[in-house]
Design an enzyme around this catalytic site. Structure first.
Site, PDB file in Angstrom:
ATOM      1  CD  GLU A 120      15.194 -14.168  34.371  1.00  0.00           C
ATOM      2  OE1 GLU A 120      15.894 -14.226  33.332  1.00  0.00           O
ATOM      3  OE2 GLU A 120      14.996 -13.117  35.004  1.00  0.00           O
ATOM      4  CG  HIS A 121      15.392 -20.124  33.612  1.00  0.00           C
ATOM      5  ND1 HIS A 121      16.462 -20.901  33.261  1.00  0.00           N
ATOM      6  CD2 HIS A 121      15.805 -19.383  34.672  1.00  0.00           C
ATOM      7  CE1 HIS A 121      17.473 -20.667  34.081  1.00  0.00           C
ATOM      8  NE2 HIS A 121      17.102 -19.741  34.947  1.00  0.00           N
ATOM      9  CG  ASP A 177      16.585 -17.287  26.840  1.00  0.00           C
ATOM     10  OD1 ASP A 177      16.505 -18.283  27.593  1.00  0.00           O
ATOM     11  OD2 ASP A 177      17.598 -16.546  26.791  1.00  0.00           O
ATOM     12  CB  SER A 210      40.786  -6.437  31.564  1.00  0.00           C
ATOM     13  OG  SER A 210      39.764  -6.162  32.499  1.00  0.00           O
ATOM     14  CB  ALA A 217      26.229  -9.252  39.373  1.00  0.00           C
ATOM     15  N   GLY A 218      24.766 -11.617  37.160  1.00  0.00           N
ATOM     16  CA  GLY A 218      23.522 -11.862  36.423  1.00  0.00           C
ATOM     17  C   GLY A 218      23.062 -10.664  35.619  1.00  0.00           C
ATOM     18  CG  ASP A 258      21.697 -12.795  28.724  1.00  0.00           C
ATOM     19  OD1 ASP A 258      20.513 -12.606  29.046  1.00  0.00           O
ATOM     20  OD2 ASP A 258      22.449 -13.608  29.294  1.00  0.00           O
TER      21      ASP A 258
END
Ligand code: GLA
Length: 328
Positions: free
Chosen positions: A14-15, A17, A47, A99-100, A144
């Protein structure tokens, strides 16, 4: 015609990249789907999850102020494609928004495919990462988009963000990965950009964090910058040990590494909060849970846990799925 792009959960890394580090996310069985028809001009999308429709004239440049906000992702992607195919379509998503779990990266990639992008997984990831930067102004990394564009069914995507090399690591079938939603968040206006800047400040002192050892950090006198760098350097090492432990079936060690990652994110990197910390503690006290951590950019979002298949755990049992693709 139909395209769909999965969300992702980051198992660890995490953190890291945006400093060319290691990450190990997994595409999950929640998707953004676009059903569409080719049309004569423009991009028109409605949508199921948002009230307003998006209508874009592809002859116009990207509009950073466009409303509704989700149209900015569509506009950014359309503006980056050489000749976007005009379409009229309908979007729906089962990825919780904000929501991540990379609902925005899934939207960008689904839109790119619907607009006719014919790119390699890496090219698609780089183009949609740029679109994300244009739409949000947040200097996010490649994790992502590259996970969603390259994932393989049944596998996690171990990514070297320096070379963009992807290694597909089998996710064992005798474990269960559970995601629990804690709180909505947005990286816009968060300290995400500050963390990117703090890592850059560390690199200006000691060179690429990817090559640094913990001993090198002694040269950083500012205690905040040193702590941020310590997280990144130790997290890169954790990604490798986690992937090894998972592959060797040593889930106790893998879980412990996840929990260590959370501690580092909460302490040295300061991207967690009390709610997330309490949820991770609660998860870790649940019988059959090997380890847990916050996942994604932080400041809210979800936690992820590695569990025994028989563990009774509140949350979504997520499955590793394949990359974004055309369905018909
Ligand atoms: C967000 C960004 C990613 C990555 C994570 C933190 O999800 O989009 O690029 O930096 O935060 O690991």
């Amino acid at each position: 015609m139909k395209v769909r792009a999965p969300g992702r959960v980051n198992l660890i890394g995490e953190h890291t990249d945006y400093t060319g580090g290691l990450v190990f996310p997994m595409a999950i069985d929640r998707w953004t789907t676009i059903e569409f028809e080719e049309s004569d001009s423009g991009v028109f999308l409605e949508s199921a999850n948002e009230e307003d429709t998006v209508s874009i004239d592809t002859a116009q440049p990207f509009n950073a102020a466009m409303s509704p906000t989700w149209g900015r992702y569509v506009s950014a992607v359309a503006s980056l494609l050489e000749s976007p195919q005009p379409i009229s379509g309908h979007i729906h998503t089962t990825i919780p928004i904000g929501a991540g779990l990379s609902s925005s990266a899934a939207l960008e990639i689904a839109v790119a495919l619907a607009l006719g992008a014919e790119l390699s997984a890496t090219e698609l990831a780089l183009l949609t990462q740029r679109a994300e930067h244009m739409a949000t102004g947040v200097p996010t990394g490649i994790m992502d988009q590259l996970c969603i564009s390259s994932a393989r069914h049944g596998h996690g995507t171990l990514i070297d963000c320096r070379t963009l090399e992807v290694t597909h690591v089998p996710i064992p079938s005798d474990i269960k990965i559970v995601v629990r939603f804690i709180a909505h968040r947005t990286l816009v206006g968060s300290a995400y950009a500050d963390r990117v800047a703090e890592c850059a400040a560390a690199e200006s002192l000691i060179g690429p964090l990817r090559n640094a050892s913990l001993a090198d950090l002694a040269a950083i006198t500012d205690s905040t910058i040193a702590a941020r760098a310590k997280h990144v350097v130790s997290e890169n090492a954790r990604v490798e040990s986690f992937a090894d432990a998972l592959t060797n079936g040593d889930y106790i060690t893998a879980g412990k590494i996840m929990t260590d990652s959370h501690r580092s994110l909460a302490g040295d990197f300061a991207v967690s909060n009390d709610l997330m910390d309490a949820a991770v503690r609660d998860m870790n006290e649940t019988p059959g849970v090997f380890g847990a951590r916050m996942t994604g950019g932080g400041f809210g979002g979800c936690i992820v846990a590695l569990c025994d298949p028989d563990a009774v755990v509140e949350g979504w049992h997520v499955q590793p799925v394949a990359a974004a693709s055309h369905l018909s």
